[in-house]
Enzyme design. Structure first.
Site, PDB file in Angstrom:
ATOM      1  N   HIS A 142      -5.654  -7.562  -1.104  1.00  0.00           N
ATOM      2  CA  HIS A 142      -6.216  -7.297  -2.227  1.00  0.00           C
ATOM      3  C   HIS A 142      -5.757  -5.811  -3.134  1.00  0.00           C
ATOM      4  O   HIS A 142      -6.313  -5.835  -4.243  1.00  0.00           O
ATOM      5  CB  HIS A 142      -7.767  -7.336  -2.098  1.00  0.00           C
ATOM      6  N   HIS A 166      -8.837 -22.548  -6.921  1.00  0.00           N
ATOM      7  CA  HIS A 166      -7.546 -22.178  -7.559  1.00  0.00           C
ATOM      8  C   HIS A 166      -6.651 -23.277  -7.050  1.00  0.00           C
ATOM      9  O   HIS A 166      -6.747 -24.001  -5.914  1.00  0.00           O
ATOM     10  CB  HIS A 166      -7.207 -20.786  -7.682  1.00  0.00           C
ATOM     11  N   LYS A 214       4.336 -13.028  -6.930  1.00  0.00           N
ATOM     12  CA  LYS A 214       3.320 -13.662  -6.518  1.00  0.00           C
ATOM     13  C   LYS A 214       2.205 -13.960  -8.079  1.00  0.00           C
ATOM     14  O   LYS A 214       2.340 -13.278  -8.883  1.00  0.00           O
ATOM     15  CB  LYS A 214       2.427 -12.543  -5.645  1.00  0.00           C
ATOM     16  N   LYS A 221      -3.224 -13.241 -12.922  1.00  0.00           N
ATOM     17  CA  LYS A 221      -3.262 -13.565 -14.216  1.00  0.00           C
ATOM     18  C   LYS A 221      -2.623 -12.531 -15.403  1.00  0.00           C
ATOM     19  O   LYS A 221      -2.239 -12.700 -16.278  1.00  0.00           O
ATOM     20  CB  LYS A 221      -4.817 -13.429 -14.462  1.00  0.00           C
ATOM     21  N   CYS A 270     -11.434  -3.841   4.858  1.00  0.00           N
ATOM     22  CA  CYS A 270     -11.580  -4.369   3.470  1.00  0.00           C
ATOM     23  C   CYS A 270     -12.746  -5.272   3.425  1.00  0.00           C
ATOM     24  O   CYS A 270     -12.859  -6.112   4.129  1.00  0.00           O
ATOM     25  CB  CYS A 270     -10.463  -4.909   3.303  1.00  0.00           C
ATOM     26  N   CYS A 273      -5.872  -2.458   0.923  1.00  0.00           N
ATOM     27  CA  CYS A 273      -5.541  -3.822   1.488  1.00  0.00           C
ATOM     28  C   CYS A 273      -4.378  -4.500   1.211  1.00  0.00           C
ATOM     29  O   CYS A 273      -4.049  -4.388  -0.080  1.00  0.00           O
ATOM     30  CB  CYS A 273      -6.684  -4.455   1.049  1.00  0.00           C
ATOM     31  N   CYS A 325     -11.722  -8.829   2.546  1.00  0.00           N
ATOM     32  CA  CYS A 325     -11.170  -9.779   3.516  1.00  0.00           C
ATOM     33  C   CYS A 325     -12.515  -9.840   4.603  1.00  0.00           C
ATOM     34  O   CYS A 325     -12.138 -10.665   5.436  1.00  0.00           O
ATOM     35  CB  CYS A 325     -10.011  -9.097   4.304  1.00  0.00           C
ATOM     36  N   HIS A 383      -6.248 -23.575  -3.116  1.00  0.00           N
ATOM     37  CA  HIS A 383      -7.290 -24.413  -2.272  1.00  0.00           C
ATOM     38  C   HIS A 383      -6.914 -25.742  -2.516  1.00  0.00           C
ATOM     39  O   HIS A 383      -6.821 -26.868  -1.728  1.00  0.00           O
ATOM     40  CB  HIS A 383      -8.525 -24.259  -3.007  1.00  0.00           C
TER      41      HIS A 383
END
Ligand SMILES: [Zn+2]
Length: 498
Positions: free
Chosen positions: A146, A17, A296, A299, A125, A143, A128, A20
């Site tokens: 997450h 994504h 943040k 989707k 987590c 988390c 993680c 990266h």
């Protein structure tokens, strides 16, 4: 001189994504720029393949973890050419050569007395692959990254004496240190150390998908230590036939996102100190790319910027330019497809693209494609003075947005120069042929210098520009330091209107 830059290795379960792409592009700009300066460069990226999430996903799909890792690693390997990343190697942590080296380094840590057996209990987590302290955990023990519930875990495993390194880490992160950049991130790391360091779990008893602990076959190393060590192990086997560690270690720059700060600025240097390995020079922590609404990306909010959509619509150069132009590298910032399109139109197409086509067209029309070999405009030269030194200094400390702005000021200066000189007017008056020569030669030189400095940011478009401008080398140089003259070819639009 050697320059070694790394991205984090990407967790193989994720789909590639924007995050990266972002770190990879930034590292690539640094690597390309340093190569242009004549440095011996090594640029490393790769995939992190061990740990519980991979084992769990493989089990769900009825394949082995290695099969899953092989399949998913390909998606990240395929990402690199799409981003035009010039990485020298792509490390995979399931590579047996990496595994062997990890065992050697951590055995040295064990033999030096920095490891002991104990019981670990805490909030964990699984995504993680990390235990969270009470302070780090989100509301109701979730988390913070997450949002999923944390598990309470208890197991016997091997501990790393992180607490031993309290003082050395305080020194490493002291006020005058540039080990962690930017400074706010250094302060964050310092605050973590100031709370008092607790020893940390180095191994896992329950998990099989990891690197076996040589002195206790019932355990594997905690995936984070295995992953961090990639920066060091890769050099041993990345260049066929010889160990490149002496040439490139210590690393010049680790580029990371702020979510993995603790691992890279505290655990990693402590582990290296324990192993007696020299520390990397700098860890640069970049911010988060947010949705266009400043929240943040997610989707469900529909605010995700898809790097592949940008590449398909406007090209890889546009993505690379946008990410380092619109959000100051090191800070958080909003991103959106509208903002990408707007930068593309106003800056790439109108400012740079038009400058390039006007310059090549005028040299072709008024001087048969030959750049006049005459003295360059002194006022323009003054406005370009010191550019390569300044850009070099900024890129050298990962200030990639500031460096790009320095270059862009010269793009704008050249556009003003065209308007001031109005070569189309000079061309009407045969008595002003010398003025026209000087204007065209100065413009051509300015465009060449700008193209050379932008090459690391936009390798495809700038290669085309430099070729059309008859610039032979790629070495960074200042205005007026080239041979001058030369011929100019026709140039197709660098950034066509969409
Ligand atoms: Zn998590």
């Amino acid at each position: 001189m050697s320059f070694y830059v790394t991205t984090p290795i990407y967790y193989v379960n994720a789909a590639p994504h924007l995050g990266h792409a972002y770190t990879t592009i930034a590292a690539d700009v640094m690597a390309r720029h340093m190569r242009q300066r004549g440095e011996d460069v090594f640029f490393l990226t790769g995939t992190d393949e061990h740990g519980e999430p991979v084992a769990q996903a493989a089990e769900r799909e009825g394949v082995t973890p290695q099969e899953l890792a092989d399949r998913n690693a390909e998606r990240f390997q395929a990402l690199m050419p799409r981003l035009e990343a010039s990485n020298d190697f792509f490390i995979r942590t399931s590579d047996p050569r990496h595994e062997k080296r990890v065992q050697e380094v951590l055995t040295a840590v064990y033999e030096a007395g920095h490891v002991y057996k104990g019981v670990y209990e805490g909030w964990y987590c699984p995504r993680c692959a990390d235990f969270k302290t009470e302070a780090e955990a989100g509301p109701d023990h979730t988390c913070p990254i997450h949002g999923i519930p944390l598990d309470w875990e208890r197991e016997e495993n091997w501990f790393f004496r992180l607490s031993t390194f309290q003082e050395p880490l305080e020194k490493l992160l002291a006020e005058d240190s540039d080990f962690v950049q930017p400074r706010e991130r250094r302060n964050e790391a310092r605050a973590f150390v100031a709370q008092g360091l607790q020893d940390i779990s180095l191994t896992r008893a329950r998990l099989r998908w990891g690197i076996p602990v040589p002195w206790d076959e019932g355990q594997v190393f905690y995936v984070w230590f295995d992953a961090l060590l990639n920066y060091y192990t890769a050099l041993a086997f990345a260049r066929d036939g010889h160990d490149a560690t002496p040439e490139f270690w210590p690393a010049s720059y680790h580029l990371i996102g702020k979510d993995i700060l603790k691992f890279h600025t505290i655990f990693w240097p402590a582990m290296l100190m324990a192993a007696g390995i020299e520390l990397p020079e700098h860890v640069f922590v970049h911010g988060f790319l947010l949705g266009g609404d400043g929240r943040k990306m997610s989707k469900s909010l529909g605010n995700v910027l898809d790097p592949f959509q940008v590449i398909d619509e406007l090209g890889t150069d546009a993505l690379r330019f946008y990410l380092l132009r619109d959000v100051a590298f090191g800070e958080d910032g909003a991103t959106s497809m509208d903002a990408v399109r707007s930068r593309y139109e106003t800056e790439l197409a109108n400012e740079l693209g038009n400058l390039a086509s006007r310059t090549t067209n005028m040299v072709r029309r008024y001087r048969d494609g030959q750049v006049p070999e005459v003295e360059l405009d002194a006022a323009l030269a003054a406005d370009f003075a010191g550019l390569s030194g300044r850009v070099g200094e900024l890129v050298g400390r990962a200030s990639l947005t500031a460096a790009l702005e320095e270059i862009w000021q010269r793009v704008r200066r050249l556009n003003r120069y065209v308007e001031e000189q109005a070569p189309w007017q000079l061309a009407k008056d045969p008595e002003r042929a010398a003025d026209l020569d000087r204007a065209l030669a100065s413009l051509a030189e300015g465009v060449r210098v700008v193209g050379l400095h932008l090459l690391a940011y936009m390798p495809s478009a700038m290669s085309r520009l430099l070729e059309a401008m008859g610039e032979r080398g790629q070495e960074l140089r200042d205005f007026g330091a080239g041979g001058g003259g030369g011929s100019v070819q026709q140039l197709e639009p660098l950034f066509p209107k969409r």
